[in-house]
Structure formats: C-alpha cells, structure tokens
Design an enzyme around this catalytic site. Structure first.
Site, PDB file in Angstrom:
ATOM      1  N   ASP A  40     -13.573  64.246  43.200  1.00 23.12           N
ATOM      2  CA  ASP A  40     -12.159  64.720  42.808  1.00 23.12           C
ATOM      3  C   ASP A  40     -12.232  65.086  41.606  1.00 23.12           C
ATOM      4  O   ASP A  40     -10.871  64.529  41.053  1.00 23.12           O
ATOM      5  CB  ASP A  40     -11.364  63.453  43.867  1.00 23.12           C
ATOM      6  CG  ASP A  40      -9.746  64.019  43.713  1.00 23.12           C
ATOM      7  OD1 ASP A  40      -9.078  65.387  44.197  1.00 23.12           O
ATOM      8  OD2 ASP A  40      -9.193  64.040  44.058  1.00 23.12           O
TER       9      ASP A  40
ATOM     10  N   LYS B 277     -11.345  66.449  38.572  1.00 22.91           N
ATOM     11  CA  LYS B 277     -10.078  67.418  37.894  1.00 22.91           C
ATOM     12  C   LYS B 277      -9.459  67.002  36.665  1.00 22.91           C
ATOM     13  O   LYS B 277      -9.045  65.431  36.604  1.00 22.91           O
ATOM     14  CB  LYS B 277      -9.404  68.237  38.869  1.00 22.91           C
ATOM     15  CG  LYS B 277      -8.322  66.693  39.374  1.00 22.91           C
ATOM     16  CD  LYS B 277      -7.765  67.152  41.311  1.00 22.91           C
ATOM     17  CE  LYS B 277      -6.960  66.489  41.593  1.00 22.91           C
ATOM     18  NZ  LYS B 277      -6.101  66.986  42.623  1.00 22.91           N
TER      19      LYS B 277
ATOM     20  N   ASN C 298      -7.107  63.629  37.180  1.00 25.38           N
ATOM     21  CA  ASN C 298      -7.611  62.619  37.356  1.00 25.38           C
ATOM     22  C   ASN C 298      -8.250  61.807  36.248  1.00 25.38           C
ATOM     23  O   ASN C 298      -8.804  60.576  36.366  1.00 25.38           O
ATOM     24  CB  ASN C 298      -8.066  62.338  38.694  1.00 25.38           C
ATOM     25  CG  ASN C 298      -8.069  62.549  39.852  1.00 25.38           C
ATOM     26  OD1 ASN C 298      -6.462  62.375  40.123  1.00 25.38           O
ATOM     27  ND2 ASN C 298      -8.340  63.540  41.394  1.00 25.38           N
TER      28      ASN C 298
END
Ligand SMILES: Nc1ncnc2c1ncn2[C@@H]1O[C@H](COP(=O)(O)OP(=O)(O)OP(=O)(O)O)[C@@H](O)[C@H]1O
Length: 598
Positions: free
Chosen positions: A408, A410, A413
């Site tokens: 995840d 990106k 984050n």
C-alpha cells in the site's frame, strides 16, 4: 452498505486538480466536496471480482474460504441444548466437514449459549486445537471469522495452544493464520516449550524460519534448560546461525545484548497483558486534534498525561471492521507494528481497546504526510525525492527481510518526522508470510497505486513493493502518478499497456530507475532477483552510503512545525463507550512496547 473494497477502490477527482484527494473520509468528502467532486467507482462485476480477490487475500492459499458473517435469526433455541450443539460441532470438525461447520457457525454462534466455540472436549481438544493439529485450514479460518470470541490462546491439559499444535504437526499456513489473529508466539506449554522449541525439535524448517523472522524469543529455556536452538538438529541450527548474523547486523554490536533484549521484550509484553487487564489505558491519553482520516477511523494527535509525550493515535471502529470482516487486517497492522523497530517505520507504543473501538498509539510524526507536501509543492526535486526514496527503500527492505510485503505504498502512507525523514505508516494492507513473488493474490490498494500483476490477479509478491516504489518516485518528481487518467478504465488500461511518459528534464539515471522499477513483468523488474540489494546497486543510487541513510544522516528539508493547538477533544468522541465489554473484545490486541513499560 459500501464495502471496504468499494471504498478502497473509490477515488475522487476534483475539477480543479487531476490528483486523487487523499485521506478524507467518504462522509467528509461527500459533504465537503459534494459540489466539486466526481466519484469514480468500478462497475459491479469488477467490484465482485475484487471481492473475490479479497477472499484470496484473507487466506493463505487457494483452498481457503473467507466467510461473510450473516446473522441468522430463525433458529429455534429450545430444540438444541448447548452441549448438543457443541458436541455436534466438534464431531463435524473432527470429520473435517467444512460445510457443516460453516453452517453451524453461521447459525449458532450468535448466542454463545448454543455453541461454545471454546469448549474443551473430554479428550482434551478445543475445535481450534483439532484444526491446528490436523491441518484443517478452512474450518480454522471459519472459526476465526465467524465465532464471536474464539480464544486464540486457549490451552489443553498440556498447556498447549493451537499454535503449539500447528507447529508440532508442521502446518505453517495454519500457524500463520493463528499468529495473524493474535496467537502468542512465545507461549509456553507444560514442558516449558514454546512453538519455536516444538517446530525446531520436529525439524520443520519453514516454520522455524518464519517464527524467527517474526522476532520470537530464542532465549526461552524449557524445563530441560534448553533453548529452541538446542533442541533442533544440525539443519535447524544453521537457520539460527543465519538469523543471528542478520540480527547482529541490524540490532547492534553484540549478540548477547540483542538476544537479552529479545528475551526481555517478551517477558514485558506478557506482563503488559497482565498489567492492562484491569487498567483502562485510554484514560492516560488526552486528544488534541485530528491528524488524518482513513476508511475505518481517524488518526488523532494525543498527549500521554503522565509523560507529556505526544503520540499519533489511530482509532479503528470495531463495528466497521467487523461488518467488513477486516479483523484480521487490523490484527495484521497491530502485529507487524508491534515487532518491527526501524528508523523508517512508525513505531507502535501501545495498543488497547474499548467496547467500540481499537486504538494504536504510534510515534507522532509532526511533518504531516508526503501527500500533503506534494499537494503543496506540486513536485519535488530529484535530490529531495532521492532522500525519501533511500529511506523508504530501507523500510521495505526490512519488511521483506521478515517476509512481509507492504502493498500500500503511496504518499498518504508516508509520514514525515520533525527532522524531515520519511517513515512508513498504515500497515492495514501489509501481508505477512510472503516468501516468493506470487504468494499473495488479493487485488488491493488505491487505483492509481496498483501494480500490473495486482490488476491481472495472477498473484503478487515482494516485487509489487518495488513497482510501487517506482510509482512513488515518479509521482514525487512528476507531480502525478504514472499512467494517470481521471477515467478509471483508462487508468487501468494504461497501467497494463499504456506508454510510460517520463519528462525529459529528469536525469538519465532517474529515468532509468523509473523504467526499471515500473517494468510490468515482475520477474524482470529491478529487485526481482536480489530484492532491495539490487535496487541499492542501481546507478541512480551510486555514491549513497546506506549505513548513513540508516543512521538518518541524510538531510531532507525540515518541515515547518506548527505549535500544538491548545484544544481538547471530548473523551466521549474519542473513545466512545467507556468500557471493555468481554463480548466485543478482540483477543490479542493489547500491547505495551518495551520502552514504554515502566
Ligand atoms: N504517526 C503519524 N504521525 C502523524 N500523522 C499520522 C501518523 N499516522 C498517520 N497519520 C496521518 O493520518 C492519515 C491516515 O493514517 P492511516 O493511513 O494510517 O489511516 P488509515 O485509516 O489506515 O487509512 P486508509 O484509508 O489508507 O486505510 C495519514 O495519511 C497521515 O496524514
């Protein structure tokens, strides 16, 4: 109700900006941006496909099943006594009759009076023990998904937990499922053996490697005064030696110091459960302001009253997590964060719960997330992007070393600490126990941050994180993710077969790195063969001293820090129902980090 995947796959495009608006809750966006936003979702069949693929992701293998918890209200309680039901259920488990078990779990665990999932039979077995011992993975998953409060660390007369039995019989995947649902990796049976002792003695190399990668305690001595290593044969001993070499490299100068700390950590976390049993930890934290918002809760700035230390408190709403069958994802996040200590990964200090909510108390990164910096600065210089890239690369290297993929990656984050360094946060989609490049089969992550193999759903592995590192680099230096289109079908199509457009203004090395990381075929992608090492050796990183990166000696721009607002968030808003009702307890959640336990 909108499913998790619909939420994950939904992104917003404002008419003013081509970028997805990040980190706003759907509720907030729907009201705040209702005039300017267009919400793009996948068509039903695609969402169903995604749903199917989430099914895959939840389990460890193609065999397993992910079950929706559907209350069935039409049972007739008077017809069945609790023991009857429980006995019938146990015999269905013994017969490995998955359909029958599932059926009974659907109907009869709503009210524990009908089916006692934690019942220990005369021959000394709970249903989880049976599954763990015999390798009944699907039923094991069903119990964990359906039953209201299965005791994951339930013990038989030999004080063995289901995890002990899975390790004894060599059922790695079941051991992993149990661990992700909160099983205690260091529990001790009647003979003083931990699961690691048991797997070592039985010679299950894969299980031993996995337990070692999870940071289990290798110093615990059993009743014969033997450590797990000492009960293993020569092949097993080699695994320990390899593990210790890596440990020295990463955790400091002397083995014994590192190992002593490991042992101490475990003792303390065991005491932590005790300490918090009667004590309500949330009273210690005062809410100051909201830092961000995710799909299942918010992140707040809080202050621990006794120490005055600021933390980021991530709050997850149990009703949403349970309704979307995401308990296991939440536990993954809590588990991964609890055992990883790394300069570029946000540390978990405490985890606790109330009736309604789960809480993670994380190190506070006052520089905000990288998405807001990008929004503000439009794009970064290659030099600045390189610093963040080096730091995140080390974070991913550490995760991969422990067989975890992040999936995840990106800008939302990645959070920035007070000196400007980049740290990974949000492990809700990370996956433990990925050993190769096709272990995980779920299709997840926000749309613009999907690797081609995630779209194809042929399975994905560690290489997915290297692709996403390429996406991150591209977005940092270009200002939008590669292949970006505000039309979702076009975006998906572009990711799979569009032409990669790289601005001529980038350096040759930068362009090369982007091309090598965004290679569509994961087996040809940079990092596919030798993982992080291969990327570190790319010409773009020539001259980088990785030890000094690790020591946080690079100098990223220092963020403008705003004074802590003089505000208070009402306790009721933050914590909801102020009690811990046993029926809503999520087992294996509570955590107190070593440094914080005084
Ligand atoms: N440790 C931290 N320090 C400061 N801010 C943080 C921290 N952790 C998270 N945040 C802020 O909160 C936002 C949401 O955090 P996070 O991504 O963990 O939530 P989430 O609910 O998992 O989101 P998602 O919808 O992606 O699952 C981040 O983008 C960041 O702005």
């Amino acid at each position: 109700m909108e499913s998790y995947l619909q939420k994950v796959l939904k992104y917003k495009v404002t008419t003013e900006s081509p970028l997805p608006v990040s980190k706003k809750s759907l509720d907030e966006e729907e009201t705040k941006y209702s005039l300017k936003t267009e919400s793009i979702t996948f068509n039903e069949s695609l969402i169903n496909d995604f749903h199917d693929s989430l099914t895959d992701s939840i389990s460890e293998g193609p065999e397993s099943n992910f079950i929706q918890k559907i209350p069935v209200l039409s049972y007739a309680p008077n017809l069945h006594s609790s023991t009857d039901m429980t006995q019938k259920f146990l015999s269905a488990v013994l017969d490995n009759n998955y359909d029958k078990c599932k059926n009974m779990l659907e109907k009869f665990t709503i009210n524990e009076l009908l089916l006692d999932i934690n019942y220990i039979s005369d021959d000394n077995q709970s249903s989880l023990h049976i599954c763990a011992q015999r390798g009944y993975m699907k039923i094991c998953e069903a119990i964990l998904d359906y039953a209201d409060s299965p005791q994951i660390n339930i013990r038989n007369e030999f004080m063995q937990t289901p995890l002990h039995l899975a390790c004894m019989e060599g059922h790695l995947k079941i051991a992993q499922i149990l661990a992700r649902s909160g099983a205690d990796l260091n529990s001790i049976d009647k003979n003083g053996n931990t699961p690691l002792h048991i797997a070592s003695k039985a010679g299950f190399t894969e299980i031993v490697s996995w337990l070692l990668s999870r940071g289990t305690n290798i110093m615990i001595k059993n009743n014969d005064e033997k450590t797990p290593e000492e009960v293993g044969d020569e092949i097993i001993k080699v695994l320990y030696q390899k593990y210790m070499k890596r440990t020295i490299l990463l955790t400091g100068p002397s083995i014994s110091e590192g190992l002593k700390n490991e042992a101490k950590k475990v003792r303390i976390s065991e005491m932590g459960e005790e300490k918090t049993k009667g004590k309500v930890l949330y009273e210690d934290f005062v809410g100051i302001s909201q830092l961000g918002k995710g799909s299942f809760g918010e992140v707040y700035l809080v202050c621990k009253q006794d120490s005055g230390i600021l933390y980021a408190m991530k709050v997850l709403r149990k009703d949403k997590i349970i309704a979307n069958n995401l308990v296991r994802y939440a536990l993954t996040e809590r588990n991964v964060l609890s055992y990883i200590r790394h300069p570029f990964i946000v540390s978990l200090n405490f985890a606790f719960q109330t009736s309604d909510k789960l809480f993670l108390i994380l190190d506070y990164c006052p520089g905000g997330d990288l998405a807001s910096h990008l929004l503000q600065d439009k794009r970064f210089t290659e030099q600045r992007a390189k610093i963040y890239l080096c730091e995140i690369l080390l974070a991913l290297e550490e995760l991969h070393r422990r067989d975890i993929i992040f999936r995840d990656l990106k800008p939302d984050n990645i959070v920035i600490d007070k000196e400007g360094h980049a740290l990974l946060t949000d492990f809700g989609l990370s996956k433990e126990g990925v050993y190769d490049n096709s272990g995980a089969k779920s299709f997840c992550g926000s749309v613009a941050y999907l690797a081609p193999e995630m779209i194809k759903r042929n399975g994905h592995g560690k290489a997915v994180d290297w692709y996403l590192l390429g996406v991150l680099f591209y977005e940092m230096v270009v200002g939008i993710p590669p292949y970006f289109s505000s039309n979702k079908d076009e975006l998906i199509n572009n990711i799979q077969r569009g032409k990669l457009k790289i601005p001529a203004s980038l350096t040759v090395e930068g362009k090369e790195l982007i091309k090598d990381l965004l290679q569509r075929d994961p087996s040809k992608r940079l990092g596919a063969m030798r993982d992080a090492l291969e990327i570190k050796q790319h010409v773009f990183f020539r001259g980088v001293n990785w030890d000094s990166v690790y020591r946080k000696e690079l100098r990223p721009p220092v963020p403008n820090l705003h004074p802590v607002p003089n505000m208070r968030i009402p306790k009721e808003k933050l914590y909801g129902e102020n009690s811990l009702n046993e029926s809503t307890r999520i087992y294996g959640w509570t955590f107190i980090a070593e440094n914080d336990y005084v």
